[in-house]
Design a protein around this motif. Structure first.
Motif, PDB file in Angstrom:
ATOM      1  N   GLY A 190       0.488  -1.629  -0.227  1.00 23.66           N
ATOM      2  CA  GLY A 190       0.065  -0.082   0.267  1.00 23.66           C
ATOM      3  C   GLY A 190       1.119   1.586   0.221  1.00 23.66           C
ATOM      4  N   THR A 191       2.240   1.401  -0.071  1.00 16.48           N
ATOM      5  CA  THR A 191       3.205   2.241  -0.247  1.00 16.48           C
ATOM      6  C   THR A 191       2.816   3.168  -1.463  1.00 16.48           C
ATOM      7  OG1 THR A 191       4.107   1.356   1.764  1.00 16.48           O
ATOM      8  CG2 THR A 191       5.317   3.129   0.967  1.00 16.48           C
ATOM      9  N   ASP A 192       3.202   4.075  -1.583  1.00 14.29           N
ATOM     10  CA  ASP A 192       3.570   4.889  -2.689  1.00 14.29           C
ATOM     11  C   ASP A 192       4.881   5.661  -2.654  1.00 14.29           C
ATOM     12  OD1 ASP A 192       3.761   7.267  -4.206  1.00 14.29           O
ATOM     13  OD2 ASP A 192       2.338   9.115  -4.031  1.00 14.29           O
ATOM     14  N   PHE A 193       5.781   4.501  -2.982  1.00 19.39           N
ATOM     15  CA  PHE A 193       7.314   4.406  -2.637  1.00 19.39           C
ATOM     16  C   PHE A 193       8.226   6.159  -3.584  1.00 19.39           C
ATOM     17  CE2 PHE A 193       6.860   0.650  -3.016  1.00 19.39           C
ATOM     18  CZ  PHE A 193       7.069   0.308  -1.537  1.00 19.39           C
ATOM     19  N   SER A 194       7.592   7.171  -3.951  1.00 13.20           N
ATOM     20  CA  SER A 194       7.818   8.563  -4.723  1.00 13.20           C
ATOM     21  C   SER A 194       7.804   9.253  -3.700  1.00 13.20           C
ATOM     22  CB  SER A 194       7.306   8.162  -5.963  1.00 13.20           C
ATOM     23  OG  SER A 194       5.480   8.786  -5.996  1.00 13.20           O
ATOM     24  N   ARG A 195       6.455   9.002  -3.037  1.00 15.30           N
ATOM     25  CA  ARG A 195       6.355   9.954  -1.899  1.00 15.30           C
ATOM     26  C   ARG A 195       6.834   9.555  -0.071  1.00 15.30           C
ATOM     27  NH1 ARG A 195       6.908  14.792  -2.347  1.00 15.30           N
ATOM     28  NH2 ARG A 195       5.627  15.457  -0.978  1.00 15.30           N
ATOM     29  N   THR A 196       7.516   8.206  -0.850  1.00 12.81           N
ATOM     30  CA  THR A 196       8.216   7.377   1.038  1.00 12.81           C
ATOM     31  C   THR A 196       9.600   7.541   1.066  1.00 12.81           C
ATOM     32  OG1 THR A 196       6.155   6.846   0.609  1.00 12.81           O
ATOM     33  CG2 THR A 196       7.740   5.188   2.052  1.00 12.81           C
ATOM     34  N   GLY A 197       9.173   8.115   2.086  1.00 11.50           N
ATOM     35  CA  GLY A 197      11.323   7.723   3.008  1.00 11.50           C
ATOM     36  C   GLY A 197      11.474   6.821   4.077  1.00 11.50           C
ATOM     37  N   PHE A 198      12.423   6.444   4.252  1.00 15.29           N
ATOM     38  CA  PHE A 198      12.933   5.515   5.230  1.00 15.29           C
ATOM     39  C   PHE A 198      13.417   5.753   5.999  1.00 15.29           C
ATOM     40  CE2 PHE A 198      11.067   3.588   1.279  1.00 15.29           C
ATOM     41  CZ  PHE A 198       9.514   2.059   2.313  1.00 15.29           C
ATOM     42  N   LEU A 199      13.904   6.090   7.008  1.00 14.80           N
ATOM     43  CA  LEU A 199      14.139   5.970   8.770  1.00 14.80           C
ATOM     44  C   LEU A 199      14.859   4.823   8.668  1.00 14.80           C
ATOM     45  CD1 LEU A 199      16.473   7.652  10.293  1.00 14.80           C
ATOM     46  CD2 LEU A 199      14.581   7.872  11.721  1.00 14.80           C
ATOM     47  N   VAL A 200      16.191   3.925   8.607  1.00 17.67           N
ATOM     48  CA  VAL A 200      16.652   2.371   9.660  1.00 17.67           C
ATOM     49  C   VAL A 200      17.270   2.952  10.387  1.00 17.67           C
ATOM     50  CG1 VAL A 200      16.856   0.205   8.401  1.00 17.67           C
ATOM     51  CG2 VAL A 200      15.705   1.454   6.675  1.00 17.67           C
ATOM     52  N   VAL A 201      16.339   2.054  12.038  1.00 16.18           N
ATOM     53  CA  VAL A 201      17.709   1.647  12.846  1.00 16.18           C
ATOM     54  C   VAL A 201      18.104   1.179  13.614  1.00 16.18           C
ATOM     55  CG1 VAL A 201      17.830   3.587  15.211  1.00 16.18           C
ATOM     56  CG2 VAL A 201      16.433   4.209  13.055  1.00 16.18           C
ATOM     57  N   SER A 202      19.489   0.725  13.102  1.00 13.17           N
ATOM     58  CA  SER A 202      20.199  -1.024  13.987  1.00 13.17           C
ATOM     59  C   SER A 202      21.287   0.352  14.439  1.00 13.17           C
ATOM     60  CB  SER A 202      19.858  -1.918  13.163  1.00 13.17           C
ATOM     61  OG  SER A 202      20.959  -2.945  13.829  1.00 13.17           O
ATOM     62  N   LYS A 203      21.683  -0.074  15.766  1.00 14.54           N
ATOM     63  CA  LYS A 203      22.927  -0.127  16.756  1.00 14.54           C
ATOM     64  C   LYS A 203      24.002  -0.881  16.459  1.00 14.54           C
ATOM     65  CE  LYS A 203      24.844   0.535  21.145  1.00 14.54           C
ATOM     66  NZ  LYS A 203      26.016   0.956  21.047  1.00 14.54           N
ATOM     67  N   SER A 204      23.266  -2.445  16.269  1.00 11.39           N
ATOM     68  CA  SER A 204      23.824  -3.092  15.768  1.00 11.39           C
ATOM     69  C   SER A 204      24.551  -3.012  14.024  1.00 11.39           C
ATOM     70  CB  SER A 204      24.384  -4.388  15.884  1.00 11.39           C
ATOM     71  OG  SER A 204      23.044  -4.674  15.183  1.00 11.39           O
ATOM     72  N   GLY A 205      24.246  -2.527  13.163  1.00 10.96           N
ATOM     73  CA  GLY A 205      23.877  -2.878  12.104  1.00 10.96           C
ATOM     74  C   GLY A 205      23.331  -4.419  11.129  1.00 10.96           C
ATOM     75  N   ALA A 206      23.026  -5.029  12.456  1.00 12.53           N
ATOM     76  CA  ALA A 206      23.048  -6.679  11.813  1.00 12.53           C
ATOM     77  C   ALA A 206      21.899  -7.470  12.648  1.00 12.53           C
ATOM     78  CB  ALA A 206      23.990  -7.561  12.465  1.00 12.53           C
ATOM     79  N   THR A 207      20.717  -6.427  13.451  1.00 10.33           N
ATOM     80  CA  THR A 207      19.606  -6.855  14.361  1.00 10.33           C
ATOM     81  C   THR A 207      19.185  -7.455  13.081  1.00 10.33           C
ATOM     82  OG1 THR A 207      19.531  -4.767  15.354  1.00 10.33           O
ATOM     83  CG2 THR A 207      17.353  -6.022  15.547  1.00 10.33           C
ATOM     84  N   SER A 208      18.395  -8.774  13.396  1.00  2.00           N
ATOM     85  CA  SER A 208      17.708  -9.703  12.407  1.00  2.00           C
ATOM     86  C   SER A 208      16.745  -8.696  11.408  1.00  2.00           C
ATOM     87  CB  SER A 208      17.752 -11.082  12.990  1.00  2.00           C
ATOM     88  OG  SER A 208      16.939 -11.186  13.700  1.00  2.00           O
TER      89      SER A 208
END
Length: 459
Positions: free
Chosen positions: A154-172
């Protein structure tokens, strides 16, 4: 710095807090502080609730232990605390976060935050305050195939941003969320997909940092000295707050007021966080109150209660120690949990967060055919009803001899939220020191992570 019972008025008052005079003195002292909130603990004392409360004799050694823990915290003795305590007065990063937030607001209608645990709960809690006209934020903190499919379909990717947060950078969980989200975005936008992603992760080599670098995402360093559940005042919480149109300077200023009050000798006339730790652990030790129920009376504070539960549980639950946090929400949980709280086992301490809500919201107007049984509602606002409910719940718990403290919060705003975040982080760190556990690790959960990886590799 040194913390002595003569130097800190709060410790002196605890010796007489069970008396009316002591409570009056404490109330006056608290009024000299920046009034982001007030903590009231008389509902936890034996003079108020009898045998289920703490006596002065029982509370005094707990206060002494909290005093020592607070001194250790202020003197830098507790490893892992310094970086967290530096955040409230930090300001040099906020302009950069504001710039990123402005760019994302100008480009996107929606921000999807991918992260779990402390990488999400703090941001979700602070952004509950954002105004109605703010950018839409979606926090995807749990991993569920149906939820992810529904989100991406259901996402309009052209108008959507993503913030990805993982301290370790490996959280499954977060890696799985990121990988499928980027693939779906790339399938729609091609090479433009990379500019839709911002990543917060430790400044060390990791799968997430490697992919973010290769793909050209904006990368922000997660402070390596700040664990996820203590990271709400870092960019982990402040970037979502800025994107949501909140004043991040005010959030940190409110936290700084509480920190100065607790640790600064010139302003530390009372120490609510240390007093809270002493009360909670004292009731666990002497009254077997092994559950800590946090019950705010505001929808905007429901995510805060979830944040508190992770903070308290994961910081203290080690080596057979700790108490179990429980989140509740008023008034709705009066109709689900309150019967147990009032008439069940006396194994809990209750923390009610009350807001100055009287007069707010729509008025319940009188009308000609109004039944007599609802006349008490008429002429009152929705806020009047909730204000009466929070007062009634607090006093009913105390009347039923349930240990109950309450926080009165004049306004739910950025500064008061920062103050509450800081209060409970300090209370947790002090309690951990008193219990002799490390507040900043979580060794037991690593076993489950290792087993999960083995199961997947052996499929």
């Amino acid at each position: 710095m040194t913390f002595t019972t003569t130097k800190l008025l709060c410790w002196v008052l605890i010796r007489v807090v069970a008396t009316k005079e002591g409570l009056d003195l404490l109330d006056k002292a608290v009024h000299r502080m920046p009034v982001h909130y007030k903590q009231h603990i008389d509902g936890c004392l034996s003079d108020t609730i009898g045998e289920h409360g703490l006596s002065e004799v029982e509370l005094a050694p707990m206060v002494d232990a909290a005093e020592k823990a607070t001194s250790d915290l202020g003197n830098g003795v507790i490893q892992g605390a310094a970086e967290i305590l530096a955040l409230p007065t930090q300001r040099d990063d906020l302009a950069h976060l504001d710039a990123i937030a402005e760019e994302m607001r100008s480009r996107f209608e929606t921000l999807i935050v991918l992260g779990t645990g402390g990488s999400s709960l703090g941001g979700r809690a602070i952004t509950a305050l954002r105004p109605d006209n703010a950018m839409k934020l979606q926090f995807v903190d749990n991993l569920d195939p149906a939820t992810m499919s529904g989100l991406l379909d259901g996402t309009d990717f052209s108008r959507t941003g993503f913030l990805v947060v993982s301290k370790s950078g490996a959280t499954s969980e977060t890696m799985a969320q990121y990988l499928v989200s980027f693939a779906a975005t790339q399938a729609t936008l091609g090479g433009d997909a990379s500019s839709h992603f911002v990543v917060i992760t430790d400044p060390f080599d990791s799968p997430l940092r490697h992919l973010a670098s290769v793909r050209g995402h904006t990368i922000l360093d997660h402070d390596p000295g700040v664990g996820g559940r203590f990271s709400v005042l870092s960019n982990v919480g402040m970037l979502p707050a800025a994107i949501g149109g909140l004043n991040t300077n005010e959030v940190r200023s409110g936290a700084a007021d509480v920190l100065e009050q607790a640790l600064g000798s010139s302003a530390a006339e009372t120490c609510p966080s240390a007093l809270g730790a002493a009360i909670c652990l004292g009731l666990a030790r002497h009254r077997d109150a092994r559950m800590s129920v946090l019950m705010p009376y505001a929808d905007t504070l429901e995510p805060f209660a979830a944040w508190y539960c992770q903070l308290w549980a994961e910081s203290l639950g080690k080596g057979g120690k700790g108490t179990t946090p429980v989140r509740a929400l008023g008034p709705v949980d009066q109709h689900s949990q309150l019967q147990l709280y009032l008439d069940g086992p006396k194994d809990k301490i209750f923390t009610i967060v009350e807001t100055a809500i009287s007069g707010e919201g729509h008025e319940i107007s009188d009308f000609e055919e109004a039944p007599a049984s609802i006349e008490y509602l008429l002429g009152n606002s929705i806020g009047d009803l909730v204000a009466a409910q929070q007062l009634a719940t607090r006093n009913t718990l105390i009347e039923h001899k349930c240990p109950t403290r309450f926080f009165s919060v004049p306004r739910i705003e950025e500064s008061s939220m920062g103050a509450l975040f800081m209060h409970f982080m300090l209370e947790t760190m002090i309690a951990a020191r008193m219990l002799g556990v490390d507040a900043f690790n979580q060794p037991a959960v690593e076993d489950g992570k290792a087993r999960m990886r083995t199961y997947l590799e052996n499929r």
